[in-house]
Design a protein around this motif. Structure first.
Motif, PDB file in Angstrom:
ATOM      1  N   VAL A 167       7.733  -0.853  -3.632  1.00 38.94           N
ATOM      2  CA  VAL A 167       6.612   0.425  -3.599  1.00 38.94           C
ATOM      3  C   VAL A 167       6.120  -0.242  -1.977  1.00 38.94           C
ATOM      4  O   VAL A 167       5.660  -0.560  -1.250  1.00 38.94           O
ATOM      5  CB  VAL A 167       5.452  -0.345  -4.490  1.00 38.94           C
ATOM      6  N   ASP A 168       6.382   1.700  -1.216  1.00 32.62           N
ATOM      7  CA  ASP A 168       5.939   1.764  -0.382  1.00 32.62           C
ATOM      8  C   ASP A 168       6.611   0.971   0.891  1.00 32.62           C
ATOM      9  O   ASP A 168       6.174   0.139   1.866  1.00 32.62           O
ATOM     10  CB  ASP A 168       4.731   1.407  -0.178  1.00 32.62           C
TER      11      ASP A 168
ATOM     12  N   GLU B 242       7.856  -2.405   0.461  1.00 33.45           N
ATOM     13  CA  GLU B 242       7.299  -3.649   0.146  1.00 33.45           C
ATOM     14  C   GLU B 242       8.377  -3.728  -1.627  1.00 33.45           C
ATOM     15  O   GLU B 242       8.514  -2.717  -2.131  1.00 33.45           O
ATOM     16  CB  GLU B 242       6.020  -4.139  -0.663  1.00 33.45           C
TER      17      GLU B 242
ATOM     18  N   VAL C 271       8.001  -5.762  -4.383  1.00 36.92           N
ATOM     19  CA  VAL C 271       7.695  -6.739  -5.257  1.00 36.92           C
ATOM     20  C   VAL C 271       7.942  -7.533  -6.661  1.00 36.92           C
ATOM     21  O   VAL C 271       8.986  -6.454  -7.204  1.00 36.92           O
ATOM     22  CB  VAL C 271       6.210  -5.846  -5.825  1.00 36.92           C
TER      23      VAL C 271
ATOM     24  N   LEU D  87       3.619 -11.691  -9.322  1.00 39.28           N
ATOM     25  CA  LEU D  87       4.088 -11.174  -8.897  1.00 39.28           C
ATOM     26  C   LEU D  87       4.492 -11.676  -7.170  1.00 39.28           C
ATOM     27  O   LEU D  87       3.189 -12.735  -6.626  1.00 39.28           O
ATOM     28  CB  LEU D  87       2.731  -9.694  -8.300  1.00 39.28           C
TER      29      LEU D  87
ATOM     30  N   SER E 157       5.439 -10.435  -3.864  1.00 42.66           N
ATOM     31  CA  SER E 157       5.229  -9.399  -2.873  1.00 42.66           C
ATOM     32  C   SER E 157       6.130 -10.154  -1.083  1.00 42.66           C
ATOM     33  O   SER E 157       5.620 -10.331  -0.486  1.00 42.66           O
ATOM     34  CB  SER E 157       3.405  -8.838  -1.991  1.00 42.66           C
TER      35      SER E 157
ATOM     36  N   VAL F 259      -4.710   1.618  -0.362  1.00 45.54           N
ATOM     37  CA  VAL F 259      -3.946   0.671  -1.265  1.00 45.54           C
ATOM     38  C   VAL F 259      -2.536   1.356  -0.766  1.00 45.54           C
ATOM     39  O   VAL F 259      -1.989   1.828  -1.635  1.00 45.54           O
ATOM     40  CB  VAL F 259      -4.936   0.773  -2.484  1.00 45.54           C
ATOM     41  N   ASN F 260      -2.153   0.507  -0.240  1.00 44.17           N
ATOM     42  CA  ASN F 260      -1.174  -0.223  -0.269  1.00 44.17           C
ATOM     43  C   ASN F 260       0.675  -0.513  -0.602  1.00 44.17           C
ATOM     44  O   ASN F 260      -0.592  -1.774  -0.933  1.00 44.17           O
ATOM     45  CB  ASN F 260      -0.148   0.393   1.224  1.00 44.17           C
ATOM     46  N   GLY F 261       1.422  -0.172  -0.961  1.00 41.82           N
ATOM     47  CA  GLY F 261       2.099  -1.873  -1.516  1.00 41.82           C
ATOM     48  C   GLY F 261       2.380  -2.521  -2.408  1.00 41.82           C
ATOM     49  O   GLY F 261       1.452  -2.046  -3.662  1.00 41.82           O
ATOM     50  N   ALA F 262       2.391  -3.771  -2.718  1.00 42.03           N
ATOM     51  CA  ALA F 262       2.484  -4.444  -4.025  1.00 42.03           C
ATOM     52  C   ALA F 262       0.780  -4.361  -4.467  1.00 42.03           C
ATOM     53  O   ALA F 262       0.754  -4.497  -5.387  1.00 42.03           O
ATOM     54  CB  ALA F 262       2.435  -5.596  -3.996  1.00 42.03           C
TER      55      ALA F 262
ATOM     56  N   ARG G 270      -1.390  -1.631  -4.818  1.00 43.41           N
ATOM     57  CA  ARG G 270      -0.912  -0.851  -5.396  1.00 43.41           C
ATOM     58  C   ARG G 270      -0.443  -0.969  -7.315  1.00 43.41           C
ATOM     59  O   ARG G 270      -1.064  -0.509  -8.334  1.00 43.41           O
ATOM     60  CB  ARG G 270      -0.148   0.429  -5.419  1.00 43.41           C
ATOM     61  N   LEU G 271      -0.079  -1.633  -7.086  1.00 42.70           N
ATOM     62  CA  LEU G 271       0.662  -2.562  -8.182  1.00 42.70           C
ATOM     63  C   LEU G 271      -0.049  -3.070  -9.389  1.00 42.70           C
ATOM     64  O   LEU G 271      -0.575  -2.796 -10.770  1.00 42.70           O
ATOM     65  CB  LEU G 271       2.030  -2.561  -8.414  1.00 42.70           C
TER      66      LEU G 271
END
Lengths: 89, 298
Positions: A17-18, A20, A22, A31, A33, B227-230, B232-233
């Motif tokens: 995601v972006d 990163e 995860v 989780l 990251s 809100v970015n990356g992890a 967001r999840l």
């Protein structure tokens, strides 16, 4: 000669995601990251490289000395082992 | 002149044409009254709980008040002893609707939303965070209400997420009415201190693409951060009570749910809006939010 390090694919789910990485532990839903060097190490773990090969590849990627990053890499690999995400095979 | 008229007609036709997902939901939420099963498994469904099995959903409200859905047959309601009829629309528009959407592949999220320049800006947060109040108040700045409390997402297209226009009437607490300028109508139910309300900006009735999902939180000062990356999840994992219907209907295990949320996180732009919960600063809050939305709107 140390053992190759392999991901234990049945223990986690993985997504990007972006940029990163995860990772979710399937046993408890936790989780993790990974960015920068953590993500780079994770990508390099392929079941064939051992610690030395990981360090060499990483040093090559980051244009730095292996000795300068060995402690951080060892700590990170220990964290992954304790979480049950990788193992020496 | 005549070509202008026909062009305008085409535009209107485009604006009002329903998507396959909207037509599906319309068809699947037709209601009839009749007898329903007492359980979808060996055990009967308990009061205040629900069961889902394959293409069926069964909910029991108070007393002997049952709602049964089966794909292709719509909703059947059985009103027995103890049924609270004034609360029936709340069950229908809440859990029943979300379950039907989920069984049919649409994702319900806990959010209120406005439409700006043909895109949807949705607000989500914990219950009582102020989703409805913010969305209603944006009506006073010309932003039309798109959905209240539940927003349905059609994830079938690969390029963008389409939001279905809200099926619920706006509900506001009495103290939110003067803040938002919304026009109060009847009380929602005897036991619920909320009023159906008409937002000043009106409603949007057409499906539109999602622009941004905004998480609302309390803070001493106003700020909006992406809100970015992890994260967001992680945000998507929190407080989306309606997603349990979706994961249940899809039969997702923990890994499947993770993959689903990760795909969603990759496709939705998100930000976090923090603001003081101070009625005296409410106008300032709305001004701040309007500036953000105008900046982000296409």
């Amino acid at each position: 000669m140390s053992c190759p390090i392999a991901k234990l694919h049945t223990r986690f789910a993985e997504a990007v995601v972006d940029e990163e990485i995860v990772i979710m532990r399937l046993d408890n839903g936790e989780l993790l990251s990974l960015t920068d060097s953590g993500a780079a190490i994770w990508r390099l773990i392929d079941g064939k490289r051992d610690r030395a090969a990981l360090l060499a590849a990483l040093a090559d990627d980051y244009q730095t000395r292996e000795s300068g990053m060995a402690a951080d890499v060892d700590a990170f690999l220990d964290q992954l082992r304790k979480a049950g995400l990788v193992a020496d095979v | 002149m005549s070509s202008q008229v026909s062009q305008r007609r085409d535009m209107l036709a485009t604006e009002t044409r329903k998507t396959p997902a909207e037509l599906l939901i319309e068809r699947e939420t037709l209601i009839s009254i009749g007898r329903v099963p007492r359980g979808l498994y060996d055990e009967e469904v308990a009061e205040g709980t629900w069961q889902m099995r394959g293409d069926q959903f069964l909910l029991r409200a108070q007393g002997d008040h049952y709602f049964h859905y089966r794909s292709g047959r719509g909703i059947t309601i059985e009103r027995g002893y103890g049924a609270q009829l004034d609360e029936e629309p709340l069950w229908l528009n809440g859990s029943v609707y979300a379950a039907i959407a989920s069984i049919n592949g649409l994702l319900p999220i806990h959010a209120s939303a406005v439409a700006v320049d043909g895109k949807v800006f949705a607000f989500t947060g914990l219950s009582g965070a102020g989703k409805s109040t913010l969305a209603a108040a944006l009506g006073s700045r010309g932003m039309r209400l798109f959905a209240d409390d539940t927003l349905l997402l059609d994830l079938s297209a690969s390029d963008e997420i389409t939001c279905l226009p809200g099926h619920k009437r706006l509900k506001l607490l009495p103290d939110a009415l003067p803040l938002t300028g919304a026009i109060p109508e009847e009380r929602v139910a005897r036991a619920i201190d909320k009023f159906y309300s008409r937002p000043l900006g009106g409603h949007v009735q057409a499906a539109l693409p999602m622009s941004e999902l905004i998480f609302i939180e309390e803070s001493a000062e106003f700020r909006v951060d992406p809100v970015n990356g992890a994260e967001r999840l992680m945000q998507l994992q929190d407080d989306h009570y309606t997603t349990r219907f979706f994961t249940g209907a899809r039969g997702y295990d923990r890994a499947g749910q993770f993959v689903h949320l990760a795909r969603l996180a990759e496709r939705i732009r998100m930000s976090r809006f923090r603001r003081p919960l101070d009625r005296k600063r409410f106008d300032e809050c709305i001004d701040f939010l309007v500036r953000h939305i105008r900046r982000e709107a296409p």
